[in-house]
Design a protein around this motif. Structure first.
Motif, mmCIF file in Angstrom:
data_model
loop_
_atom_site.group_PDB
_atom_site.id
_atom_site.type_symbol
_atom_site.label_atom_id
_atom_site.label_comp_id
_atom_site.label_asym_id
_atom_site.label_seq_id
_atom_site.Cartn_x
_atom_site.Cartn_y
_atom_site.Cartn_z
ATOM 1 N N ARG A 805 48.149 18.072 -41.074
ATOM 2 C CA ARG A 805 47.882 19.508 -41.041
ATOM 3 C C ARG A 805 46.880 19.889 -39.969
ATOM 4 O O ARG A 805 46.788 21.065 -39.597
ATOM 5 C CB ARG A 805 47.354 19.967 -42.402
ATOM 6 N N ARG A 820 31.553 18.843 -49.695
ATOM 7 C CA ARG A 820 32.236 19.264 -48.472
ATOM 8 C C ARG A 820 32.559 18.065 -47.593
ATOM 9 O O ARG A 820 31.884 17.030 -47.637
ATOM 10 C CB ARG A 820 31.371 20.261 -47.698
ATOM 11 N N TRP A 834 36.449 20.978 -38.391
ATOM 12 C CA TRP A 834 36.811 21.637 -39.639
ATOM 13 C C TRP A 834 35.804 21.294 -40.732
ATOM 14 O O TRP A 834 35.285 20.183 -40.772
ATOM 15 C CB TRP A 834 38.198 21.208 -40.107
ATOM 16 N N THR A 836 35.801 21.509 -45.010
ATOM 17 C CA THR A 836 36.603 21.797 -46.194
ATOM 18 C C THR A 836 36.042 20.983 -47.355
ATOM 19 O O THR A 836 34.971 20.373 -47.234
ATOM 20 C CB THR A 836 38.095 21.466 -45.932
ATOM 21 N N ASN A 837 36.753 20.966 -48.490
ATOM 22 C CA ASN A 837 36.337 20.117 -49.604
ATOM 23 C C ASN A 837 37.252 18.899 -49.687
ATOM 24 O O ASN A 837 38.185 18.749 -48.892
ATOM 25 C CB ASN A 837 36.327 20.894 -50.928
ATOM 26 N N GLU A 841 41.014 22.318 -49.604
ATOM 27 C CA GLU A 841 41.288 23.715 -49.919
ATOM 28 C C GLU A 841 40.497 24.618 -48.981
ATOM 29 O O GLU A 841 39.319 24.401 -48.728
ATOM 30 C CB GLU A 841 40.904 24.023 -51.370
ATOM 31 N N SER A 842 41.137 25.642 -48.453
ATOM 32 C CA SER A 842 40.533 26.678 -47.606
ATOM 33 C C SER A 842 39.690 26.090 -46.482
ATOM 34 O O SER A 842 38.488 26.328 -46.385
ATOM 35 C CB SER A 842 39.658 27.613 -48.465
ATOM 36 N N PRO A 843 40.283 25.291 -45.580
ATOM 37 C CA PRO A 843 39.501 24.743 -44.466
ATOM 38 C C PRO A 843 39.030 25.836 -43.512
ATOM 39 O O PRO A 843 39.719 26.825 -43.280
ATOM 40 C CB PRO A 843 40.496 23.791 -43.787
ATOM 41 N N ILE A 844 37.825 25.651 -42.966
ATOM 42 C CA ILE A 844 37.220 26.608 -42.034
ATOM 43 C C ILE A 844 37.007 25.895 -40.704
ATOM 44 O O ILE A 844 36.430 24.798 -40.663
ATOM 45 C CB ILE A 844 35.882 27.139 -42.573
#
Length: 1024
Positions: A805, A820, A834, A836-837, A841-844
């Motif tokens: 991904r 994180r 990146w 994320t957890n 979920e919901s990567p920034i």
């Protein structure tokens, strides 16, 4: 004793049924009315009561099934037909109905239910019958008139169970008002009902409706009292519940002297659609024709809403149409067996075992495939037998094998003495007549005597009645056993040993019976080579030369005796247990240690039950023997309880074991404050030719306190990147074989075992222990792209987390608290950092577009993230050209980490959302945070790297390592505490000549700035 609510209901119902004729007679005040109409089934001389709307069906479902239901209704309208049905409601139901009768009348009905946990169920209702406008109406004087007429009844209902799962009762009081063109009457009506639960979901309903002294219109003129339509009804029905059909068959007798009979059914055609049909007939329905009384309907149920339509023919008079909208607060009606099971569980929690058993059996009768209800019923029956001294329970353990803490099995923590203590205390308080036993093998001789003392200390805090000695305990030797434990053995060689305090344990049971517990170890199960017979002071030798298990059992138990149950705690294998059972047929139970197989159900050999809880102390067995009146065994019930996270750990014992255990449930990571205080490091030997037995790429451990090395045998592998697990009880590393693939392995020094975790045929990269060192995060490259994997060392599961991904994963790091994850990924020519957890979920995208280098690194507190961006092309020194380097000082490429591409240090501060530019043209190759998170140590330099420090608070740089007499490249700085002093652990590479290079691991005291060599002639390392 019945509660006051129950007594009142029973009295009311008895009154209704016993004095109906009398009440009917009192209610019939008109000269044209027959007070005996209730008994006049022909209706030849009966009169007509007023307010007939009280008898009308109240919902579209009732109309579609022929008549108002007494047993099958599952909506709020249930309270109108038979208020006893209200007791079965478990949701807040609401219904609104609209019906049109003969085109002239509007019948409206509303109802709701209000169930409570402890006080029964309440309900409310309102029904209205109103006439439409009269056309061309005239009064008695033939003058035009606009008369109005309506009837209304407001009801309050209450119901509860008389015997849960068997009988329910309910009542309703209606306040009535009738208005016939200005002539007003007010009154009341009492209604009561019963529902009995029969077999196969059948129900029997009884109801008496509209019991009242009557009402009077225009009382001032001396008008007579008019009777209400009193009726008695009986119905047999089966509700829909979770099946595809329901049906009802009923009979109603009214005080107008007319008998009514009806039948109806409904069918779930598809998931959301129901169809209905019914018929109602009477003893005087000839004038309605052959088709009168036929009914049909349809219902659509979706989620919380149900919409019903019903239709009924009234012969020449026309037809009856109705619509009903139902709403439930919850998503759907619950299955009856689930409702009964919930109530049974509540009774069980309250300690009311007999009512709980009755409810559980009712749940099984409602749904024979409700296995939870079956299990609860069996458990309740067991508890009742225990309370009556008709059962005795043996709670047993074995094969602890020195396991103090939980082990990670199948993705969850299992076992541990802290959980075992909680479970055994629970059983001790709940089992009635019981014994808590251990068949042996408490310790693991390889763990040493110190750890065994903790095992014994933990056992001493648990409520054991008898503990047998196993082979591992025998190796420790009786002098080392804890005298606080109830050790036992029935074999002769130990009878003189003062540590063995018991040769048997006895528990008295009903009618003079007893449970006799013996202990033994099969000599054939002793470790090989067996000790020499006759060797003085050797318990194993004495046991080998002594009596067999069967002989010990026969000697201790003697001949069979009625009412005696003989239990043997034995160390041996299943094969040996079967042999003992054949040789000593009087044995009732053998509880086995030394056998790795966990038996979910006991094996039988003759009449002997053989039980084994398996290895590692992960289960507690529970064998309950159900007894006959004479004390003999009638049957048994067995559970093998897993010690998983559903059982809390005993805090006192957990604190006691802290010095020698690790909690696998706590999220923590192998890092500074744990890994670097242990004074042990793992490293890779460079294979110095001058060193005896040196092999290039060999994995070693070094105890920095003693300077001793421990060679780990990895035949055929060239190793790299060793990572120590917490407590140094395991090492993860990468190994490369002749095929060129680089896989991930683990080694456990205590077991001398190497496990291959991956066989993917690619190239493993950076590794990190997670989950308190019970799992790994690792980069793995195949087909030119690297992904992040989670690897379970126990199940060998390698799970791809990133799933392409993000592109190819270059580096990663995890916050110490596990919240994180930071990823450096490359997709095409673009680098992205990146955050994320661990579930992705919901990567920034924290940084994107810049060319990043290597792995990011979280600060210990997780409030900052350090990373490298690619260094800008150097235009030289003063003129922009690279400075010349002496060949003698150049480090050979083969000796340098192939991932140590130079970059510039950046720090993202999550509090200020800013990126701090730490270095500029420093050519950072590697870096790490200090233990307190206030500094970053990094190696810098174009050709000869040295170690500097960056302070994010002051944005200042400083040098750490001093100039060395022998030029060297310093990489991989890692903070470490050695002998109570803060320092840096780092690698240094250099060359003595153009041909001879070297690599060493050094440690620098940060106070004195002096460094010392810890490991000479090391190879490629990560120092992690």
């Amino acid at each position: 004793m019945a509660r006051p609510g129950k007594a009142a209901l029973i009295g009311l119902i008895a009154l209704c049924f016993r004095f109906v004729p009398l009440c009917a007679a009192a209610a019939s005040g008109g000269a044209d009315l027959n007070p005996d109409g209730m008994l006049d089934f022909g209706g030849g001389s009966a009169g007509v009561p007023v307010l007939g709307f009280l008898k009308l069906p109240v919902s579209a479902r009732s109309i579609g099934m022929g008549a108002t239901s007494l047993t099958t209704d599952e909506e709020a309208s249930m309270i109108q037909g038979n208020p006893a049905l209200l007791a079965t409601a478990t949701d807040y139901f609401y219904s609104v109905s609209h019906a049109e009768i003969l085109g002239e009348f509007r019948h409206e009905n509303m109802a709701f239910t209000w169930p409570t946990q402890s006080y029964g169920n309440f309900g409310g209702s309102a029904k209205i019958l109103a006439a439409t406008a009269f056309e061309d109406a005239r009064d008695i004087d033939e003058a035009p008139s606009n008369p109005t007429a309506y009837d209304i009844a407001l009801g309050l209902s209450y119901a509860r169970a008389l015997w849960e799962g068997l009988a329910y009762a309910g009542g309703r009081i209606d306040l009535i008002r009738s208005n016939l063109d200005g002539a007003v009457a007010n009154g009341y009506a009492a209604n009561a009902g019963l529902v009995f639960m029969l077999v196969s979901e059948l129900r029997l309903g009884l109801a008496v409706n509209n019991l009242s002294h009557g009402i009077t219109y225009d009382a001032s003129s001396g008008a007579p009292t008019e009777p209400l339509p009193l009726s008695l009804a009986v119905e047999l029905g089966k509700p829909l519940l979770d099946t595809r059909w329901s049906g009802q068959l009923g009979f109603v007798q009214g005080n107008e002297g007319i008998s009514h009979f009806y039948a109806g059914a409904e069918w779930r055609l598809v998931k959301y659609l129901l169809v209905r049909a019914g018929y109602e007939g009477s003893s005087q329905a000839r004038e309605l024709g052959n088709l009168g009384g036929l009914a049909a309907g349809v219902g659509v149920k979706y989620d919380r809403v149900t919409l019903d339509y019903g239709f009924k023919t009234l012969g020449p008079l026309g037809s009856y149409h109705a619509f009903t909208l139902n709403y439930s607060r919850k998503s759907a009606f619950r299955n009856r067996d689930d409702i009964l099971l919930e109530k049974a569980q509540a009774k069980y929690q309250q300690g009311s075992y007999k009512p709980a058993l009755r409810l559980a059996k009712a749940a099984v009768a409602a749904n024979p495939y409700n296995f939870k209800a079956q299990a609860l019923a069996a458990k309740l029956q067991l508890e009742l037998d225990r309370m009556n001294d008709m059962a005795v329970t043996l709670a047993y353990t074995a094969n602890t094998d020195g396991s103090l803490a939980s082990e990670w099995r199948d993705g969850r923590p299992m076992g541990g003495l802290s959980r075992r203590k909680t479970k055994l205390i629970q059983l001790k308080g709940a089992l009635g007549k019981s014994l808590i036993l251990d068949a042996g093998n408490l310790t693991n001789p390889a763990a040493g005597l110190e750890k065994s003392k903790y095992v014994y200390g933990a056992y001493a805090q648990m409520p054991y009645d008898a503990v047998n000695a196993g082979a591992s305990d025998l190796i420790q030797g009786p002098p080392n056993w804890d005298p606080r434990l109830p050790w036992m053995s029935s074999q002769k060689p130990w009878r003189g040993d003062r540590t063995i305090r018991m040769t048997q344990k006895s528990l008295k049971i009903r009618r003079g019976g007893e449970v006799l517990v013996l202990g033994a170890i099969d000599p054939a199960s002793l470790p090989r080579p067996a000790p020499k017979p006759g060797k003085e002071g050797s318990p194993a030798a004495e046991l080998t030369a002594g009596e067999t298990v069967a002989q010990a059992v026969e000697r201790q138990a003697g001949p069979p005796r009625k009412g005696r149950i003989v239990v043997l705690l034995m160390h041996g294998s299943l094969t040996q247990a079967h042999a003992v059972a054949l040789a000593a047929p009087n044995l009732d139970v053998i509880i086995l240690s030394g056998e790795g197989q966990a038996l979910g159900s006991p094996m039988k050999s003759g009449k002997t039950l053989i039980c084994s809880p398996g290895r590692g102390g992960t289960h507690v067995g529970e064998l309950t023997l159900l007894l006959n009146q004479d004390g003999t065994v009638r049957s048994f019930h067995h559970l093998l309880n897993p010690l998983d996270t559903g059982i809390p750990e005993d805090e006192e014992l957990k604190r006691f074991l802290e010095p020698v255990t690790v909690d696998p449930n706590k999220i923590a990571f192998d890092d500074y404050d744990e890994d670097y205080r242990s004074q042990i490091i793992a490293y890779i030997s460079s294979g110095d030719p001058g060193r005896a037995g040196a092999v290039r790429g060999a994995l070693r451990m070094r105890d920095l306190r003693t300077g001793k090395d421990y060679r780990i045998q990895t035949p055929g592998l060239r190793c790299s990147s060793p990572i120590l697990g917490y407590g140094k009880n395991k090492i993860a590393f990468e190994g490369e074989d002749g095929s060129g693939s680089r896989e991930i392995f683990t080694f456990e020094p205590g077991l001398e075992r190497i496990d291959t975790l991956t066989r993917l045929g690619g190239r493993a990269g950076e590794l990190r222990w997670i989950l308190r060192n019970n799992a790994l995060l690792a980069l793995y490259e195949r087909g030119g792209q690297s992904e992040l994997y989670r690897i379970d060392p126990w199940s060998r599961e390698a799970r791809d987390l990133s799933l392409k991904r993000f592109g190819s994963i270059i580096g990663f790091d995890v916050v110490k608290d596990g919240a994180r994850l930071a990823l450096h990924a490359e997709d095409g020519n673009k680098s992205t950092l990146w955050v994320t957890n661990l579930e992705f979920e919901s990567p920034i995208a924290l940084v994107s577009g810049e060319s990043l280098v290597g792995s990011p690194r979280w600060s210990p507190m997780g409030d900052r993230l350090a990373f490298l961006v690619a260094a800008a092309p150097d235009t030289g020194s003063a003129a922009g050209a690279p400075a010349p380097v002496d060949p003698k000082e150049r480090v050979e490429p083969a000796e340098v980490d192939d991932q140590a591409e130079p970059g510039e240090l950046r720090v993202f501060d999550f509090a200020t959302k800013q990126i701090l530019k730490a270095t500029r043209q420093s050519r950072v190759r590697s870096f790490s945070w200090s233990v307190d998170g206030k500094r970053i140590y990094y190696s810098a330099g174009v050709n000869l790297a040295d170690i500097n420090v960056y302070n994010p608070e002051s944005a200042s740089l400083d040098k750490v390592t001093l100039p060395s007499p022998s030029p060297r490249s310093e990489t991989r700085p890692k903070p470490k505490v050695l002998d109570g002093r803060d320092g840096l652990l780092f690698e240094a590479a250099g060359s003595d000549s153009a041909e001879t290079g070297w690599r060493k691991i050094l440690w620098m005291d940060l106070k004195t700035r002096k460094d010392s060599v810890l490991i000479d002639s090391s190879d490629y390392n990560f120092l992690r």
